[in-house]
Design a protein around this motif. Sequence first.
Motif, short mmCIF file in Angstrom:
data_model
loop_
_atom_site.label_atom_id
_atom_site.label_comp_id
_atom_site.label_asym_id
_atom_site.label_seq_id
_atom_site.Cartn_x
_atom_site.Cartn_y
_atom_site.Cartn_z
N HIS A 27 0.86 -1.19 0.00
CA HIS A 27 0.00 0.00 0.00
C HIS A 27 0.89 1.24 0.00
N ASN A 29 0.51 4.44 0.99
CA ASN A 29 0.63 5.22 2.23
C ASN A 29 1.14 4.41 3.42
N PHE A 73 -3.48 5.26 9.62
CA PHE A 73 -3.68 5.62 8.21
C PHE A 73 -4.41 6.95 8.09
N HIS A 77 -2.81 10.04 6.16
CA HIS A 77 -3.50 10.73 5.07
C HIS A 77 -3.54 12.24 5.29
N THR A 109 -3.00 1.84 -4.23
CA THR A 109 -3.36 3.04 -3.46
C THR A 109 -4.83 3.39 -3.69
N THR A 110 -5.43 4.05 -2.70
CA THR A 110 -6.84 4.42 -2.76
C THR A 110 -6.96 5.82 -3.35
N LYS A 112 -8.23 9.36 -3.90
CA LYS A 112 -8.95 10.13 -2.88
C LYS A 112 -9.52 11.44 -3.42
N GLY A 209 -8.92 -1.86 3.36
CA GLY A 209 -9.49 -0.99 4.37
C GLY A 209 -9.81 -1.79 5.62
N GLU A 239 -8.79 -11.08 7.10
CA GLU A 239 -7.86 -10.47 8.08
C GLU A 239 -8.46 -10.62 9.48
N ASP A 314 3.03 -5.61 2.58
CA ASP A 314 1.79 -4.94 3.00
C ASP A 314 2.05 -3.45 3.22
N ASP A 315 2.70 -3.12 4.33
CA ASP A 315 2.96 -1.71 4.69
C ASP A 315 4.36 -1.65 5.31
C1 6MZ Z 1 -6.52 -3.61 5.04
C2 6MZ Z 1 -5.06 -1.93 4.51
C3 6MZ Z 1 -4.03 -2.56 5.26
O1 6MZ Z 1 -4.39 3.37 -0.18
O2 6MZ Z 1 -3.91 5.39 1.19
N1 6MZ Z 1 -4.54 -0.81 4.01
N2 6MZ Z 1 -6.28 -2.46 4.41
N3 6MZ Z 1 -5.61 -4.26 5.77
C4 6MZ Z 1 -4.35 -3.77 5.92
N4 6MZ Z 1 -3.49 -4.44 6.74
C5 6MZ Z 1 -2.74 -3.83 7.76
N5 6MZ Z 1 -2.93 -1.83 5.15
C6 6MZ Z 1 -3.25 -0.76 4.37
O3 6MZ Z 1 -2.73 3.23 1.67
C7 6MZ Z 1 -3.28 3.10 2.96
C8 6MZ Z 1 -4.61 2.39 2.89
O4 6MZ Z 1 -4.40 1.01 2.52
C9 6MZ Z 1 -5.32 0.16 3.19
C10 6MZ Z 1 -6.17 1.05 4.08
O5 6MZ Z 1 -7.37 1.38 3.39
C11 6MZ Z 1 -5.31 2.28 4.25
O6 6MZ Z 1 -6.05 3.46 4.53
P1 6MZ Z 1 -3.34 4.18 0.53
O7 6MZ Z 1 -2.16 4.48 -0.33
#
Ligand code: 6MZ
Length: 374
Positions: A27, A29, A73, A77, A109-110, A112, A209, A239, A314-315
Motif C-alpha cells: 500500500h 501510504n 492511516f 492521510h 493506493t486508494t 482520494k 481498508g 484479516e 503490506d505496509d
Molecule cells: C486492510 C489496509 C491494510 O491506499 O492510502 N490498508 N487495508 N488491511 C491492511 N493491513 C494492515 N494496510 C493498508 O494506503 C493506505 C490504505 O491502505 C489500506 C487502508 O485502506 C489504508 O487506509 P493508501 O495508499
Amino acid sequence: MDTERKVSAEEMREWCFALPKVELHAHLNGSVRNSTLLELAKQLGDKGVIVFEDVMDVIMKNGRSLPECFKLFDLFHILTTDHDTVTRITKEVVEDFAAENVIYLEIRTTPKNNEAKGMTKRSYMNAVVKGLKQVEAVDVALFDSNFRTNETLNSQPAIELDGDKKKKKIYVRLLLSIDRRETTSAALDTVNLAMEMKDQGVIGIDLSGNPVVGEWETYLPALQHAKELGIPITIHCGEVANKKEIQAVLDFCPQRLGHVCCLNDIEWKKLKSLMIPVEICLTSNVMTGGAPSLELHHFADLYNARHPLSLCTDDCGLFSTSLSNEYYLVATTFGLSKSELFQLAQDAVQFVFADDVVKKSLKQMFKHADKSLV
Ligand code: 6MZ
C-alpha cells in the motif's frame, strides 16, 4: 526444505537483499519512510495543524494492533494527501523497493477526493503517476510503450549499464484500491478510473481498508463491473474472522487474495481447491494479530501444500519491514534453503497482473541472476 551449507544470519540477510524480488502487495501510504512522515509532521506542526510531539510518538511506536493501524492511516492521510506530497512519496517508495532489488512492484493506493485540497480521484492518481515519472535513481518501466523488451531481456537482473554507472531497473504497475468505507457509487468511480488509466500503468483493482467496517454487498457491484471489464482483482480476505464474507470472496474467485488469516477448515479446503494465489504478509499478520506468531503463520501450511503464494510487505513503513526482511524471516523461521527461497521469489512472476511480455522479461531476469544467488 532441503539441506545446504549452514549460513550465518548476516550472510542470509545480505543474500535476501541481493535476491531479485517481486512485490505484489504494497500500500502506498503504508510504505512511506518514517523520516518523510516526520518531516511532513514537523511542517504541519509548525503551521499549528497538528501537535508534532504527539504525532512523532505515534509514528515511532513499534507495536501496531489492527485498530491502531487504521487510526494511523487516517493520520498518514492528513500528512500526505496533497498533490505534491503524493508525488514525492510515490517516487520515494519506488526508489526504496528498487534499492533492495525488487524488480517488479505493484503499488496499490486508494484514489482520494479531497475538496479542501482541490483533489479528485483522478488528480490524486495523476500525482501518483507523476511520482513514478520523477524517479531518477532507477530506470522505471511503466507503460507498455516504454518497454524496451530486447534490452530488458538481455540485461542482468535489475542492473543495467547506464554510461559507466550501474542503474537498476524496476517494472512498476498500479492497483487502485477500493476502501471499505466507500459507497457503491464511489467504488464504481474507482473501477472506471482504473479503466481510464489503463494506458498509464494501472492494471488492477484491490479491495482493502478496515476489515471490521463495511459490507461485501456494497463493493460487489463495482468488483463485478471490474470483472466484466476484464480488470484483474485482488481482495483482502480473512484479516479477521467473517464467515459470510470469506465465503462470498471465495465464490467471487478473484485473481489473487491478500492475507487469508482467519479461515476455518472448510474455507481452507475451498481456497486450496480453487488454487487462488495468496499474497502472504508475515510481519503485518503477526503485528495485527491475524496470525498468532511467525512460527504458527499459515505460510507453512500453504507452502507445504504447494499452494501458489508470494511474499509481500503490506505496509513496510508502518510495520518497519522490507521485502528482503520477509524472505529472511521465512528462511530463519521455516528453514527454507537459498534455492527454495530463489524458487519462491521466481514463482511470484506467475502471479503478476502485468502482461506476458513483462512476465517473460522477469523470467529472463531470474534466469540471468547472479550465479551466486542460485
Ligand atoms: C486492510 C489496509 C491494510 O491506499 O492510502 N490498508 N487495508 N488491511 C491492511 N493491513 C494492515 N494496510 C493498508 O494506503 C493506505 C490504505 O491502505 C489500506 C487502508 O485502506 C489504508 O487506509 P493508501 O495508499
